[in-house]
Design a protein around this motif. Structure first.
Motif, PDB file in Angstrom:
ATOM      1  N   HIS A 197      11.265  12.464   9.407  1.00  0.00           N
ATOM      2  CA  HIS A 197      12.218  11.372   9.270  1.00  0.00           C
ATOM      3  C   HIS A 197      12.153  10.506  10.525  1.00  0.00           C
ATOM      4  CE1 HIS A 197      14.608  14.292  11.560  1.00  0.00           C
ATOM      5  NE2 HIS A 197      15.379  13.281  11.948  1.00  0.00           N
ATOM      6  N   GLU A 198      12.780   9.340  10.444  1.00  0.00           N
ATOM      7  CA  GLU A 198      12.730   8.353  11.520  1.00  0.00           C
ATOM      8  C   GLU A 198      14.138   8.111  12.039  1.00  0.00           C
ATOM      9  OE1 GLU A 198      10.947   3.829  12.197  1.00  0.00           O
ATOM     10  OE2 GLU A 198      11.562   4.486  10.195  1.00  0.00           O
ATOM     11  N   SER A 237      -2.010   2.496   8.271  1.00  0.00           N
ATOM     12  CA  SER A 237      -2.327   3.702   7.505  1.00  0.00           C
ATOM     13  C   SER A 237      -1.520   4.902   7.991  1.00  0.00           C
ATOM     14  CB  SER A 237      -3.826   4.002   7.564  1.00  0.00           C
ATOM     15  OG  SER A 237      -4.547   3.152   6.686  1.00  0.00           O
ATOM     16  N   VAL A 238      -1.294   4.998   9.311  1.00  0.00           N
ATOM     17  CA  VAL A 238      -0.438   6.077   9.819  1.00  0.00           C
ATOM     18  C   VAL A 238       0.972   5.917   9.269  1.00  0.00           C
ATOM     19  CG1 VAL A 238       0.593   7.091  11.894  1.00  0.00           C
ATOM     20  CG2 VAL A 238      -1.826   6.432  11.891  1.00  0.00           C
ATOM     21  N   LEU A 239       1.466   4.681   9.234  1.00  0.00           N
ATOM     22  CA  LEU A 239       2.793   4.444   8.686  1.00  0.00           C
ATOM     23  C   LEU A 239       2.857   4.853   7.212  1.00  0.00           C
ATOM     24  CD1 LEU A 239       5.630   3.324   9.219  1.00  0.00           C
ATOM     25  CD2 LEU A 239       4.773   1.070   8.509  1.00  0.00           C
ATOM     26  N   ALA A 240       1.785   4.568   6.456  1.00  0.00           N
ATOM     27  CA  ALA A 240       1.755   4.971   5.047  1.00  0.00           C
ATOM     28  C   ALA A 240       1.831   6.491   4.923  1.00  0.00           C
ATOM     29  CB  ALA A 240       0.490   4.439   4.373  1.00  0.00           C
ATOM     30  N   HIS A 241       1.121   7.206   5.803  1.00  0.00           N
ATOM     31  CA  HIS A 241       1.224   8.676   5.796  1.00  0.00           C
ATOM     32  C   HIS A 241       2.658   9.113   6.114  1.00  0.00           C
ATOM     33  CE1 HIS A 241      -2.686  10.442   5.093  1.00  0.00           C
ATOM     34  NE2 HIS A 241      -3.266   9.598   5.928  1.00  0.00           N
ATOM     35  N   LEU A 242       3.264   8.471   7.100  1.00  0.00           N
ATOM     36  CA  LEU A 242       4.627   8.854   7.484  1.00  0.00           C
ATOM     37  C   LEU A 242       5.605   8.620   6.338  1.00  0.00           C
ATOM     38  CD1 LEU A 242       4.621   7.414  11.104  1.00  0.00           C
ATOM     39  CD2 LEU A 242       4.861   9.838  10.502  1.00  0.00           C
ATOM     40  N   TYR A 243       5.459   7.508   5.630  1.00  0.00           N
ATOM     41  CA  TYR A 243       6.341   7.252   4.489  1.00  0.00           C
ATOM     42  C   TYR A 243       6.152   8.323   3.406  1.00  0.00           C
ATOM     43  CZ  TYR A 243       7.618   2.552   6.190  1.00  0.00           C
ATOM     44  OH  TYR A 243       8.122   1.501   6.911  1.00  0.00           O
ATOM     45  N   ASP A 244       4.902   8.720   3.192  1.00  0.00           N
ATOM     46  CA  ASP A 244       4.643   9.766   2.203  1.00  0.00           C
ATOM     47  C   ASP A 244       5.275  11.085   2.642  1.00  0.00           C
ATOM     48  OD1 ASP A 244       3.513  11.160   0.016  1.00  0.00           O
ATOM     49  OD2 ASP A 244       1.709  11.625   1.171  1.00  0.00           O
ATOM     50  N   LEU A 245       5.113  11.432   3.914  1.00  0.00           N
ATOM     51  CA  LEU A 245       5.714  12.668   4.429  1.00  0.00           C
ATOM     52  C   LEU A 245       7.236  12.607   4.398  1.00  0.00           C
ATOM     53  CD1 LEU A 245       3.273  13.168   7.429  1.00  0.00           C
ATOM     54  CD2 LEU A 245       3.458  14.663   5.429  1.00  0.00           C
ATOM     55  N   GLY A 283       0.823  -1.197   0.000  1.00  0.00           N
ATOM     56  CA  GLY A 283       0.000   0.000   0.000  1.00  0.00           C
ATOM     57  C   GLY A 283       0.859   1.248   0.000  1.00  0.00           C
ATOM     58  N   ASP A 284       0.399   2.275  -0.697  1.00  0.00           N
ATOM     59  CA  ASP A 284       1.203   3.482  -0.865  1.00  0.00           C
ATOM     60  C   ASP A 284       0.279   4.696  -0.813  1.00  0.00           C
ATOM     61  OD1 ASP A 284       2.432   5.719  -2.572  1.00  0.00           O
ATOM     62  OD2 ASP A 284       4.123   4.333  -2.417  1.00  0.00           O
ATOM     63  N   MET A 285       0.501   5.566   0.185  1.00  0.00           N
ATOM     64  CA  MET A 285      -0.395   6.709   0.376  1.00  0.00           C
ATOM     65  C   MET A 285      -0.320   7.705  -0.772  1.00  0.00           C
ATOM     66  SD  MET A 285      -2.792   7.816   2.323  1.00  0.00           S
ATOM     67  CE  MET A 285      -2.557   6.848   3.828  1.00  0.00           C
ATOM     68  N   GLU A 286       0.885   7.964  -1.285  1.00  0.00           N
ATOM     69  CA  GLU A 286       1.008   8.899  -2.407  1.00  0.00           C
ATOM     70  C   GLU A 286       0.211   8.391  -3.610  1.00  0.00           C
ATOM     71  OE1 GLU A 286       4.360  10.866  -5.415  1.00  0.00           O
ATOM     72  OE2 GLU A 286       4.959   9.353  -3.936  1.00  0.00           O
ATOM     73  N   HIS A 287       0.341   7.116  -3.923  1.00  0.00           N
ATOM     74  CA  HIS A 287      -0.402   6.549  -5.051  1.00  0.00           C
ATOM     75  C   HIS A 287      -1.905   6.551  -4.783  1.00  0.00           C
ATOM     76  CE1 HIS A 287       3.425   4.113  -6.303  1.00  0.00           C
ATOM     77  NE2 HIS A 287       3.512   5.406  -6.598  1.00  0.00           N
ATOM     78  N   LYS A 340      -6.063  14.361   4.080  1.00  0.00           N
ATOM     79  CA  LYS A 340      -5.263  15.569   4.315  1.00  0.00           C
ATOM     80  C   LYS A 340      -5.371  16.013   5.776  1.00  0.00           C
ATOM     81  CE  LYS A 340      -5.416  17.032  -0.503  1.00  0.00           C
ATOM     82  NZ  LYS A 340      -6.026  17.919  -1.521  1.00  0.00           N
ATOM     83  N   GLN A 341      -6.549  15.802   6.378  1.00  0.00           N
ATOM     84  CA  GLN A 341      -6.694  16.106   7.798  1.00  0.00           C
ATOM     85  C   GLN A 341      -5.808  15.201   8.643  1.00  0.00           C
ATOM     86  OE1 GLN A 341     -10.916  15.731   8.449  1.00  0.00           O
ATOM     87  NE2 GLN A 341     -11.340  17.849   7.891  1.00  0.00           N
ATOM     88  N   ARG A 342      -5.748  13.912   8.304  1.00  0.00           N
ATOM     89  CA  ARG A 342      -4.885  12.974   9.029  1.00  0.00           C
ATOM     90  C   ARG A 342      -3.415  13.388   8.898  1.00  0.00           C
ATOM     91  NH1 ARG A 342      -7.535  10.531  12.977  1.00  0.00           N
ATOM     92  NH2 ARG A 342      -9.138   9.055  12.287  1.00  0.00           N
ATOM     93  N   GLU A 343      -3.033  13.795   7.705  1.00  0.00           N
ATOM     94  CA  GLU A 343      -1.663  14.250   7.485  1.00  0.00           C
ATOM     95  C   GLU A 343      -1.365  15.459   8.374  1.00  0.00           C
ATOM     96  OE1 GLU A 343       0.091  16.718   3.889  1.00  0.00           O
ATOM     97  OE2 GLU A 343      -0.089  14.592   3.341  1.00  0.00           O
ATOM     98  N   GLY A 344      -2.287  16.405   8.402  1.00  0.00           N
ATOM     99  CA  GLY A 344      -2.099  17.582   9.250  1.00  0.00           C
ATOM    100  C   GLY A 344      -2.034  17.219  10.719  1.00  0.00           C
TER     101      GLY A 344
END
Length: 288
Positions: free
Chosen positions: A275-276, A260-268, A178-182, A221-225
């Protein structure tokens, strides 16, 4: 979702019939919805899990009519394993999403990979299968999985949206497949279409799909924020970040929320915003 019995064909419109599989769960709602397209000859979209009762229900709904294709949106085990017994019973080819086998150490959610999925024909964006009075055109919608396809029925302006857009909840985006950007780009792609209705793999039909897609984009976008606000407070590990973001969630859904949070973090991270370090996430430039 409105209740209706499993295994009973429900006609949604003249060319579309739905049959619900008996695999309810916190990740599948009331179960996987298989859609039968056509009248004199048929396509069957996402035959669901390998379940004898569901296969028999589909064969009763087919009623001896020729099946031109068994169409797969993606390779999760609540969608594609039923293709094999159905193909054996009907002689129809399995077509659709490419087979992807992804090595992952993530928790096995209900939407785990169908490792035995092997289509007879892979469909790419814009490819189609057709029968008497119907056409199913593939619309590439990666994000939930790397190989996810939706299928448009241009004769009635319907879209079979699989798990990309569902009628009951947002999709789980679980890296690495799974990929949040895609996923976000695929939502924007659907927003540019003029489909009349979506028939998802889970949940009721979506009668105003563009409005729902706009809402889903806004929700992500709200989750990202939310992630960025929390990380501005202080660095956090994934588990703490998830519990802060999803307070009060059904505990059974925490693993899915974490993915899903991890997918957002990878996108960010790909956009150089976070960064991690040693399993702790932080804003870029922020001291641990």
């Amino acid at each position: 979702m409105a209740e209706h019995p499993t295994g009973i064909p429900i006609q949604l419109e003249p060319l579309v019939t739905r049959v619900l599989a008996n695999n309810p769960s916190p990740y599948t709602s009331s179960g996987t919805q298989t859609h039968i397209v056509g009248d004199r000859d048929l396509a069957i979209i996402d035959p669901g899990p390998d379940d004898d009762a569901h296969t028999e229900a589909l064969l009763r709904a087919v009623g001896g009519r020729p099946v031109r294709a068994i169409v797969i949106t993606h390779h999760h085990r609540d969608h594609s394993p039923g293709s094999r017994p159905l193909a054996a019973a009907t002689g129809a080819p399995i077509v659709g999403a490419v087979a992807e086998h992804v090595a992952s150490d993530s928790l096995r959610l209900d939407a785990a990979f169908d490792a035995d999925y092997a289509p007879d024909e892979v469909l790419r964006d814009g490819d189609s299968v057709s029968g008497d009075g119907w056409t199913l055109a593939a619309v590439a919608t990666p994000g939930h999985t790397s190989n996810h396809l939706a299928f448009a029925l241009p004769e009635t302006k319907a879209l079979f949206s699989g798990d990309h857009v569902m009628g009951w909840a947002t999709s789980v985006i679980s890296p690495p497949d799974g990929d949040m950007e895609h996923y976000m780009k695929s939502l924007e792609k659907l927003l540019g279409r003029d489909d009349r209705v979506y028939y998802p793999g889970h949940g009721e039909a979506v009668d105003n799909p563009q409005r729902l897609v706009r809402g889903m984009l806004g929700h992500r976008k709200q989750r990202e924020g939310q992630i960025l606000r929390l990380l501005r407070e202080r660095p956090m590990a994934l588990g703490l970040l998830t519990t802060r973001m999803y307070a009060g969630i059904d505990p059974r859904l925490i693993p899915a929320a974490e993915r899903s949070v991890l997918a957002h973090l990878y996108d960010l991270r790909g956009r150089a915003l976070v960064h991690e370090e040693r399993d702790v996430w932080q804003m870029t430039g922020q001291a641990a």
